[in-house]
Write a protein that holds these residues in place. Structure first.
Motif, mmCIF file in Angstrom:
data_model
loop_
_atom_site.group_PDB
_atom_site.id
_atom_site.type_symbol
_atom_site.label_atom_id
_atom_site.label_comp_id
_atom_site.label_asym_id
_atom_site.label_seq_id
_atom_site.Cartn_x
_atom_site.Cartn_y
_atom_site.Cartn_z
ATOM 1 N N LEU A 173 0.835 -1.196 0.000
ATOM 2 C CA LEU A 173 0.000 0.000 0.000
ATOM 3 C C LEU A 173 0.875 1.253 0.000
ATOM 4 N N ASP A 174 0.549 2.179 -0.875
ATOM 5 C CA ASP A 174 1.261 3.450 -0.950
ATOM 6 C C ASP A 174 0.385 4.529 -0.322
ATOM 7 N N GLU A 175 0.812 5.033 0.843
ATOM 8 C CA GLU A 175 0.043 6.064 1.566
ATOM 9 C C GLU A 175 -1.429 5.649 1.688
ATOM 10 N N PRO A 176 -1.715 4.550 2.383
ATOM 11 C CA PRO A 176 -3.073 3.988 2.366
ATOM 12 C C PRO A 176 -4.154 4.880 2.938
ATOM 13 N N THR A 177 -3.818 5.838 3.815
ATOM 14 C CA THR A 177 -4.866 6.666 4.414
ATOM 15 C C THR A 177 -4.733 8.132 4.017
ATOM 16 N N ASN A 178 -3.970 8.398 2.985
ATOM 17 C CA ASN A 178 -3.786 9.780 2.556
ATOM 18 C C ASN A 178 -5.133 10.406 2.180
ATOM 19 N N GLY A 179 -5.420 11.571 2.765
ATOM 20 C CA GLY A 179 -6.649 12.285 2.451
ATOM 21 C C GLY A 179 -7.869 11.856 3.240
ATOM 22 N N LEU A 180 -7.724 10.864 4.124
ATOM 23 C CA LEU A 180 -8.866 10.409 4.907
ATOM 24 C C LEU A 180 -8.931 11.147 6.244
ATOM 25 N N ASP A 181 -10.143 11.255 6.792
ATOM 26 C CA ASP A 181 -10.281 11.872 8.109
ATOM 27 C C ASP A 181 -9.836 10.877 9.183
ATOM 28 N N PRO A 182 -9.627 11.342 10.419
ATOM 29 C CA PRO A 182 -9.103 10.448 11.462
ATOM 30 C C PRO A 182 -9.941 9.194 11.692
ATOM 31 N N ALA A 184 -11.847 7.590 9.497
ATOM 32 C CA ALA A 184 -11.650 6.680 8.371
ATOM 33 C C ALA A 184 -10.263 6.050 8.415
ATOM 34 N N ARG A 185 -9.268 6.827 8.822
ATOM 35 C CA ARG A 185 -7.915 6.276 8.966
ATOM 36 C C ARG A 185 -7.916 5.136 9.979
ATOM 37 N N ALA A 186 -8.598 5.350 11.108
ATOM 38 C CA ALA A 186 -8.639 4.316 12.144
ATOM 39 C C ALA A 186 -9.322 3.057 11.634
ATOM 40 N N THR A 187 -10.377 3.216 10.826
ATOM 41 C CA THR A 187 -11.084 2.056 10.279
ATOM 42 C C THR A 187 -10.202 1.273 9.316
ATOM 43 N N GLU A 212 1.077 6.166 12.227
ATOM 44 C CA GLU A 212 0.792 4.939 11.488
ATOM 45 C C GLU A 212 2.005 4.029 11.416
ATOM 46 N N ALA A 213 3.189 4.601 11.380
ATOM 47 C CA ALA A 213 4.398 3.771 11.338
ATOM 48 C C ALA A 213 4.478 2.867 12.564
ATOM 49 N N GLU A 214 3.896 3.305 13.678
ATOM 50 C CA GLU A 214 3.977 2.519 14.906
ATOM 51 C C GLU A 214 3.126 1.253 14.855
#
Length: 317
Positions: A173-182, A184-187, A212-214
């Protein structure tokens, strides 16, 4: 994501690393984007790629995805060399790009059918897989909904489901949550973590979000096409030896004098006066006893992934 028939979602080859890069060099014309990078992952591990623009992340993902060929070195997906057996490597690989690649005018289900045809899946197998993934990602009620009507988080969920349709063992995945709100990122991350935990899917992702790296078992930080740091989040943080007691007060000069008199070596930093030490919790009482200044507050701070990243981005090797 539901737990339905989870073991049927992914397929892996036992014995070989999920991905393996050995002395990989990638050039774009006269510019060398990747300088002899080596890295590997056993099946079931999550690996994060961090680095500033131009660090080589996209070039590495390009050769791993078989979209580009390395100029030197070897790249293998579950033992299959991407030069010698690109189709075999590709069948074990699921891709989620930074840019949205779903057909917005098609429904969720039709997007999955289109992907199944690209991979030459038999109709009966594709029908079963699509039904399974729609249920697994809780998309059954949205199967006939056009993608353009979905939120960003739901569209990303469809893209991850699509990447798993042909039973890959590795998802990139390349930047899988780029542009998503918090939310949506968590989901998205709940889905990815469950893929690893329940399905054994190996995950490799590039991100610019330190938090996210963590999620990763191993973090690989790139700079100028070279690996400058690698390890788990706790290991990388502890390697900085940057834990500190931070003193905030109305008279920093007096605090510095008093701390020096007590035998400490204070440093004035943007957040206040800092006393660096390996075990700040054990020494905070001594620091407080040594101070007699107005407006005193004292806190303990440990290195963050942002500290690790900043240190690595400025390192030369």
């Amino acid at each position: 994501m539901s737990a339905v028939r989870a073991a049927e979602v992914s397929g892996t080859d036992s014995g070989a690393p999920a991905f393996e890069l050995a002395d990989v060099v990638v050039r774009h014309g006269r510019v060398t984007a990747v300088h002899g990078v080596s890295m590997a992952s056993p099946p079931g591990r999550i690996t994060a790629l961090l680095g500033p623009n131009g660090a080589g992340k996209s070039s590495l993902l390009g050769v791993l995805s078989t979209a580009a060929r390395p100029d030197a070195g070897t790249v293998r997906i579950f033992g299959h060399d991407v030069r010698e057996a690109p189709m075999a490597a590709r069948r074990r690989l699921g891709l989620v790009f930074q840019e949205r690649t779903l057909d917005k005018e098609l429904s969720v289900e039709r997007n999955l059918w289109f992907h199944a045809r690209l991979f030459g899946m038999r109709r009966a197998d594709a029908r079963e897989r699509i039904a399974l993934l729609l249920e697994l990602f809780e998309l059954v009620d949205r199967r006939r909904q056009p993608v353009e009507e979905l939120s960003g988080g739901l569209a990303r969920r469809v893209e991850i489901a699509r990447a798993l349709l042909h039973r890959p063992g590795l998802i990139v995945l390349d930047e899988p949550t780029n542009g998503l709100d918090p939310a949506a990122r968590a989901t998205v991350w709940a889905d990815l973590l469950r893929l690893r935990a329940e399905l054994g899917v190996t995950v490799l992702f590039a991100t610019h979000y330190m938090d996210e790296a963590e999620y990763a078992d191993e973090i690989v930080i790139l700079r100028a096409g070279r690996v400058v740091r690698r390890g788990g989040a706790a290991e990388l943080k502890s390697s900085l030896e940057a834990s500190r007691i931070v003193v905030s007060c109305a008279d920093e000069e007096a605090a510095v004098r008093q701390l020096r008199t007590a035998g400490f070596e204070p440093l004035v930093e943007p957040g206040g006066v800092a006393v660096h030490c390996a075990d700040p919790e054990a020494r905070i009482a001594a620091v407080v006893r040594s101070l007699d200044v107005p407006g005193l507050t004292v806190s303990v701070r440990h290195p963050s992934m942002n500290d690790v990243y900043v240190a690595a981005a400025g390192s030369a090797s």
